[in-house]
Design a protein around this motif. Structure first.
Motif, PDB file in Angstrom:
ATOM      1  N   GLU A 265       0.841  -1.192   0.000  1.00  0.00           N
ATOM      2  CA  GLU A 265       0.000   0.000   0.000  1.00  0.00           C
ATOM      3  C   GLU A 265       0.879   1.247   0.000  1.00  0.00           C
ATOM      4  OE1 GLU A 265      -2.502  -0.180   3.378  1.00  0.00           O
ATOM      5  OE2 GLU A 265      -3.649  -1.937   2.707  1.00  0.00           O
ATOM      6  N   GLY A 266       0.262   2.374  -0.335  1.00  0.00           N
ATOM      7  CA  GLY A 266       0.955   3.646  -0.287  1.00  0.00           C
ATOM      8  C   GLY A 266       2.114   3.734  -1.273  1.00  0.00           C
ATOM      9  N   PHE A 267       3.213   4.325  -0.783  1.00  0.00           N
ATOM     10  CA  PHE A 267       4.372   4.531  -1.648  1.00  0.00           C
ATOM     11  C   PHE A 267       5.008   3.206  -2.064  1.00  0.00           C
ATOM     12  CE2 PHE A 267       8.908   5.750  -2.321  1.00  0.00           C
ATOM     13  CZ  PHE A 267       8.684   6.604  -3.409  1.00  0.00           C
ATOM     14  N   ALA A 268       4.921   2.196  -1.198  1.00  0.00           N
ATOM     15  CA  ALA A 268       5.459   0.880  -1.551  1.00  0.00           C
ATOM     16  C   ALA A 268       4.701   0.289  -2.734  1.00  0.00           C
ATOM     17  CB  ALA A 268       5.382  -0.056  -0.349  1.00  0.00           C
ATOM     18  N   TYR A 269       3.399   0.562  -2.819  1.00  0.00           N
ATOM     19  CA  TYR A 269       2.605   0.088  -3.952  1.00  0.00           C
ATOM     20  C   TYR A 269       3.036   0.788  -5.237  1.00  0.00           C
ATOM     21  CZ  TYR A 269      -1.415  -0.454  -7.047  1.00  0.00           C
ATOM     22  OH  TYR A 269      -2.221  -0.696  -8.130  1.00  0.00           O
ATOM     23  N   VAL A 270       3.283   2.095  -5.147  1.00  0.00           N
ATOM     24  CA  VAL A 270       3.730   2.855  -6.326  1.00  0.00           C
ATOM     25  C   VAL A 270       5.061   2.307  -6.838  1.00  0.00           C
ATOM     26  CG1 VAL A 270       4.446   5.135  -7.156  1.00  0.00           C
ATOM     27  CG2 VAL A 270       2.489   4.931  -5.608  1.00  0.00           C
ATOM     28  N   LEU A 271       5.991   2.044  -5.931  1.00  0.00           N
ATOM     29  CA  LEU A 271       7.288   1.486  -6.334  1.00  0.00           C
ATOM     30  C   LEU A 271       7.129   0.096  -6.938  1.00  0.00           C
ATOM     31  CD1 LEU A 271       9.603   2.543  -3.347  1.00  0.00           C
ATOM     32  CD2 LEU A 271       9.497   3.536  -5.638  1.00  0.00           C
ATOM     33  N   ASP A 272       6.203  -0.687  -6.394  1.00  0.00           N
ATOM     34  CA  ASP A 272       5.979  -2.031  -6.916  1.00  0.00           C
ATOM     35  C   ASP A 272       5.432  -1.977  -8.339  1.00  0.00           C
ATOM     36  OD1 ASP A 272       5.814  -4.865  -6.797  1.00  0.00           O
ATOM     37  OD2 ASP A 272       3.676  -4.707  -6.367  1.00  0.00           O
ATOM     38  N   VAL A 273       4.471  -1.086  -8.592  1.00  0.00           N
ATOM     39  CA  VAL A 273       3.922  -0.936  -9.943  1.00  0.00           C
ATOM     40  C   VAL A 273       5.004  -0.438 -10.899  1.00  0.00           C
ATOM     41  CG1 VAL A 273       2.266   0.335 -11.355  1.00  0.00           C
ATOM     42  CG2 VAL A 273       1.557  -0.572  -9.142  1.00  0.00           C
ATOM     43  N   ALA A 274       5.818   0.519 -10.449  1.00  0.00           N
ATOM     44  CA  ALA A 274       6.903   1.027 -11.289  1.00  0.00           C
ATOM     45  C   ALA A 274       7.911  -0.070 -11.623  1.00  0.00           C
ATOM     46  CB  ALA A 274       7.602   2.194 -10.591  1.00  0.00           C
ATOM     47  N   HIS A 275       8.162  -0.953 -10.653  1.00  0.00           N
ATOM     48  CA  HIS A 275       9.084  -2.068 -10.881  1.00  0.00           C
ATOM     49  C   HIS A 275       8.531  -3.011 -11.956  1.00  0.00           C
ATOM     50  CE1 HIS A 275      11.565  -5.596  -9.112  1.00  0.00           C
ATOM     51  NE2 HIS A 275      12.285  -4.907  -9.949  1.00  0.00           N
ATOM     52  N   HIS A 276       7.240  -3.286 -11.920  1.00  0.00           N
ATOM     53  CA  HIS A 276       6.614  -4.138 -12.935  1.00  0.00           C
ATOM     54  C   HIS A 276       6.520  -3.424 -14.287  1.00  0.00           C
ATOM     55  CE1 HIS A 276       5.377  -6.428  -9.382  1.00  0.00           C
ATOM     56  NE2 HIS A 276       5.048  -7.416 -10.179  1.00  0.00           N
ATOM     57  N   LEU A 277       6.546  -2.096 -14.263  1.00  0.00           N
ATOM     58  CA  LEU A 277       6.353  -1.307 -15.479  1.00  0.00           C
ATOM     59  C   LEU A 277       7.612  -1.221 -16.334  1.00  0.00           C
ATOM     60  CD1 LEU A 277       4.042   0.474 -16.724  1.00  0.00           C
ATOM     61  CD2 LEU A 277       5.085   2.418 -15.549  1.00  0.00           C
ATOM     62  N   VAL A 278       8.773  -1.466 -15.744  1.00  0.00           N
ATOM     63  CA  VAL A 278      10.039  -1.207 -16.429  1.00  0.00           C
ATOM     64  C   VAL A 278      10.168  -1.985 -17.736  1.00  0.00           C
ATOM     65  CG1 VAL A 278      12.551  -1.453 -16.281  1.00  0.00           C
ATOM     66  CG2 VAL A 278      11.261  -0.549 -14.334  1.00  0.00           C
ATOM     67  N   LEU A 279      10.041  -3.289 -17.697  1.00  0.00           N
ATOM     68  CA  LEU A 279      10.298  -4.101 -18.888  1.00  0.00           C
ATOM     69  C   LEU A 279       9.300  -3.849 -20.023  1.00  0.00           C
ATOM     70  CD1 LEU A 279      11.534  -7.564 -17.564  1.00  0.00           C
ATOM     71  CD2 LEU A 279      12.840  -5.571 -18.311  1.00  0.00           C
ATOM     72  N   PRO A 280       7.985  -3.790 -19.765  1.00  0.00           N
ATOM     73  CA  PRO A 280       7.089  -3.473 -20.889  1.00  0.00           C
ATOM     74  C   PRO A 280       7.319  -2.091 -21.472  1.00  0.00           C
ATOM     75  CG  PRO A 280       5.856  -3.682 -18.822  1.00  0.00           C
ATOM     76  CD  PRO A 280       7.225  -4.186 -18.557  1.00  0.00           C
ATOM     77  N   VAL A 281       7.664  -1.116 -20.628  1.00  0.00           N
ATOM     78  CA  VAL A 281       7.951   0.225 -21.141  1.00  0.00           C
ATOM     79  C   VAL A 281       9.229   0.222 -21.978  1.00  0.00           C
ATOM     80  CG1 VAL A 281       8.694   2.549 -20.460  1.00  0.00           C
ATOM     81  CG2 VAL A 281       6.684   1.525 -19.403  1.00  0.00           C
ATOM     82  N   VAL A 282      10.257  -0.462 -21.500  1.00  0.00           N
ATOM     83  CA  VAL A 282      11.508  -0.553 -22.265  1.00  0.00           C
ATOM     84  C   VAL A 282      11.256  -1.218 -23.617  1.00  0.00           C
ATOM     85  CG1 VAL A 282      13.773  -1.671 -22.339  1.00  0.00           C
ATOM     86  CG2 VAL A 282      13.035  -0.502 -20.266  1.00  0.00           C
ATOM     87  N   THR A 283      10.404  -2.229 -23.636  1.00  0.00           N
ATOM     88  CA  THR A 283      10.084  -2.909 -24.894  1.00  0.00           C
ATOM     89  C   THR A 283       9.427  -1.959 -25.883  1.00  0.00           C
ATOM     90  OG1 THR A 283       9.785  -5.010 -23.716  1.00  0.00           O
ATOM     91  CG2 THR A 283       8.829  -4.838 -25.915  1.00  0.00           C
ATOM     92  N   LEU A 284       8.420  -1.223 -25.428  1.00  0.00           N
ATOM     93  CA  LEU A 284       7.722  -0.295 -26.314  1.00  0.00           C
ATOM     94  C   LEU A 284       8.628   0.836 -26.775  1.00  0.00           C
ATOM     95  CD1 LEU A 284       4.214  -0.019 -24.584  1.00  0.00           C
ATOM     96  CD2 LEU A 284       4.730  -1.048 -26.800  1.00  0.00           C
ATOM     97  N   VAL A 285       9.432   1.379 -25.856  1.00  0.00           N
ATOM     98  CA  VAL A 285      10.327   2.481 -26.215  1.00  0.00           C
ATOM     99  C   VAL A 285      11.354   2.027 -27.246  1.00  0.00           C
ATOM    100  CG1 VAL A 285      12.130   4.034 -25.354  1.00  0.00           C
ATOM    101  CG2 VAL A 285      10.015   3.743 -24.061  1.00  0.00           C
TER     102      VAL A 285
END
Length: 349
Positions: A205-225
């Protein structure tokens, strides 16, 4: 010339002298109406196409929903009646079009909930992924395209264009799988650093949740970029190369302006006109183009939802998602057409 001829000459000049210029009405409203009408026709064509296209998919959605269980003919008939599949095709089509025009795409077969609700639920996740990737690959493409054009022919230009062409030609799903193997599972001495899929690990929850989503977001974003930035780079580079031989840049240099100032204030703004159009087109295309990336990384967005619906086939959900994808492309193309004359008035003439 006699004095008597003077009044006649004056009168003749008054008759032949041009009158006050009549201000021409702007062509932009007519241009605007044409583009909006074209977009409306395209949306209607998509609505019709989406109904008939997915009915060519082999398989019985009612039997798929039963999960292979033994079901009586009466139960199958009840399912078909519940979802309107027992009606003639023309009746299904008219019902679908009538409801779709009011924003009702029916009820999902597998989720037993309105299609609009499922799209609304998954849309923020797709916008998070595509919005982040879009901002990064657009900024990266414009920056590297500008640098490559201004130093064309040098080593940096050759490296940038070669890498952009290579990555642009790689299928996004293949690159995504490669990144999962190398950076998620780990290979050799390199440990896995990122999740293999999903949007969150859960329980945070909270900021830890934001960091967790950002961690999962890295590889798909790198792929698209990695796959998408090359197109923006190449278009920006080509447009800027066309501008670099213009007379106004030579004049700016002759006035003593620094080379960096000439590039930023004069060359780049004019060269960005084709890039602006590409940005709008990419923005609409990216929403529809994340199907493979979201499926590879199990991202709970519209792309993953479309893949699930297509495997049933869940006709109402597939039709609704197809319409959303097509509408995003049509809308962004129309916006590009409407913005372009504001940047270059010659387009609307």
């Amino acid at each position: 010339m006699t004095a008597d001829a003077t009044p006649a000459l004056v009168e003749d000049k008054q008759q032949t002298a041009p009158g006050p210029r009549v201000r021409k009405s702007s062509a932009y409203p007519r241009y605007l109406a044409g583009k909006v009408a074209g977009a409306a026709v395209s949306l209607l064509a998509v609505l019709v196409t989406s109904f008939f296209l997915f009915r060519l998919i082999p398989g019985d959605p009612v039997k798929t929903m039963t999960g292979g269980r033994q079901v009586s003919a009466e139960q199958l008939a009840a399912y078909r009646e519940e979802f309107g599949l027992d009606l003639p095709l023309w009746r299904q089509f008219t019902d679908y079009c009538g409801k779709a025009l009011t924003g009702d795409f029916g009820t999902s077969y597998q989720f037993r909930s309105p299609v609009v609700d499922k799209i609304t639920e998954a849309l923020p996740n797709t916008l998070l992924l595509t919005g982040t990737a879009f901002a990064l690959y657009t900024a990266l493409g414009i920056f590297l395209g500008t640098r490559s054009a201004w130093r064309h022919g040098r080593l940096g230009d050759r490296v940038n264009t070669g890498l952009a062409l290579t990555l642009y030609s790689i299928p996004s799903f293949w690159l995504g799988l490669l990144l999962i193997i190398v950076l998620s599972v780990g290979i050799g001495p390199l440990p896995g650093m990122f999740p293999t899929g999903g949007m969150e690990s859960g329980g945070k929850e909270g900021f830890a949740y934001v960091l967790d989503v950002a961690h999962h977001l890295v590889l798909p974003v790198v792929t698209l970029v990695a796959v998408e930035y090359g197109q923006t780079l190449l278009v920006t580079r080509s447009a800027l190369l066309d501008e670099m031989g213009s007379d106004y840049l030579t004049t700016a240099r002759a006035k003593g302006l620094r080379d960096d100032l000439v590039r930023r204030r004069h060359a780049v703004p004019n060269a960005l006109l084709p890039t602006v159009t590409l940005i709008f087109i990419n923005l609409g295309r990216t929403v529809a183009g994340v199907i493979l990336v979201e499926t590879v990384f199990s991202w709970p967005g519209l792309g993953g939802l479309f893949y699930q619906a297509l495997s049933v086939p869940d006709l109402p959900l597939v039709q609704g998602l197809f319409f959303v994808f097509a509408a995003a492309v049509i809308l962004m193309n129309t916006l590009a057409d409407l913005v372009y004359p504001l940047l270059d008035p010659r387009v609307a003439r």
